[in-house]
Design an enzyme around this catalytic site. Structure first.
Site, PDB file in Angstrom:
ATOM      1  N   ALA A   9      36.015 -83.516  77.989  1.00  0.00           N
ATOM      2  CA  ALA A   9      34.911 -83.364  77.044  1.00  0.00           C
ATOM      3  C   ALA A   9      34.465 -81.906  77.008  1.00  0.00           C
ATOM      4  CB  ALA A   9      33.750 -84.270  77.462  1.00  0.00           C
ATOM      5  N   ARG A  10      34.272 -81.400  75.811  1.00  0.00           N
ATOM      6  CA  ARG A  10      33.798 -80.029  75.579  1.00  0.00           C
ATOM      7  C   ARG A  10      34.715 -78.962  76.193  1.00  0.00           C
ATOM      8  NH1 ARG A  10      30.739 -80.759  71.401  1.00  0.00           N
ATOM      9  NH2 ARG A  10      28.612 -80.243  71.825  1.00  0.00           N
ATOM     10  N   SER A  11      35.990 -79.274  76.262  1.00  0.00           N
ATOM     11  CA  SER A  11      36.963 -78.333  76.824  1.00  0.00           C
ATOM     12  C   SER A  11      37.428 -77.287  75.823  1.00  0.00           C
ATOM     13  CB  SER A  11      38.179 -79.089  77.359  1.00  0.00           C
ATOM     14  OG  SER A  11      38.846 -79.755  76.299  1.00  0.00           O
ATOM     15  N   HIS A  47      32.150 -79.351  63.400  1.00  0.00           N
ATOM     16  CA  HIS A  47      33.612 -79.417  63.217  1.00  0.00           C
ATOM     17  C   HIS A  47      33.985 -79.087  61.776  1.00  0.00           C
ATOM     18  CE1 HIS A  47      35.626 -81.305  66.838  1.00  0.00           C
ATOM     19  NE2 HIS A  47      34.365 -81.262  67.213  1.00  0.00           N
ATOM     20  N   GLU A  59      38.668 -89.418  56.127  1.00  0.00           N
ATOM     21  CA  GLU A  59      37.922 -90.072  57.198  1.00  0.00           C
ATOM     22  C   GLU A  59      38.516 -91.453  57.410  1.00  0.00           C
ATOM     23  OE1 GLU A  59      33.758 -89.883  56.252  1.00  0.00           O
ATOM     24  OE2 GLU A  59      33.750 -87.692  56.341  1.00  0.00           O
TER      25      GLU A  59
END
Length: 177
Positions: A9-11, A47, A59
């Site tokens: 996560a959030r890398s 994003h 989507e």
């Protein structure tokens, strides 16, 4: 060509993956997230703002057979949201049972197989972004454990067929395959 970009996560995995297609306009971005609250809407907006404005956005987290295949390059962000949405569609409002794991895994794999078949027919490339959930502690809750297990098997499947696999840590990507 199939490229898998994984990380925690959030890398920075999505940004790393987007940079692979930097300068390309002929890209369809398959966004798998659903805006479930204000905070998630803000994440999605970040994003979108970062993306090349020429990229087409679809989507979808399922029904990949219905996606119009009009570009050479595809970008799926991400498998974790895809799995989450398919899992909760399947469960509706009930608790998860052990046997649900195999069913949900199969639902996700069928969607990915459909997408990969269509990409091969078109000779198109794809980058797939996915979280790595197996490097932490074993979750206490049954739903979380089964989710992690399903996700790990899906990542293994994609990594096996991928031409290239990257692992991202602190926005630095390392090619592992």
């Amino acid at each position: 060509m199939i490229k898998l970009v994984m990380g925690g996560a959030r890398s920075g995995k999505s940004e790393f993956a987007e940079d692979i297609y930097k300068g390309l306009d002929d890209v369809t971005y398959i966004a798998t997230a659903k805006a479930i609250d204000k905070e998630f809407e803000e994440r999605i907006a970040i994003h979108k703002a970062r993306r090349n404005t020429q990229w087409k956005t679809v989507e979808a987290y399922k029904d990949f057979a219905c996606i119009a295949m009009k570009t050479k390059y595809y970008f799926l962000d991400d498998v974790t949201n895809m799995l989450t949405n398919i899992l909760f569609d399947y469960l509706e409002d009930r608790d998860i049972r052990d046997e649900d794991a195999a069913v949900v895994e199969e639902l996700v794999l069928k969607e990915l197989e459909t997408l990969f078949k269509r990409l091969r027919e078109k000779d198109a490339d794809i980058i797939i972004v996915s979280s790595e959930l197996g490097a932490g502690l074993v979750p206490e809750a049954k739903l979380s454990r089964l989710f992690r297990d399903i996700h790990g098997k899906i990542n293994q499947y994609i990594a096996r067929i991928a031409d290239e696999v990257y692992y991202v840590i602190a926005s630095i990507g390392v090619k592992i395959k």
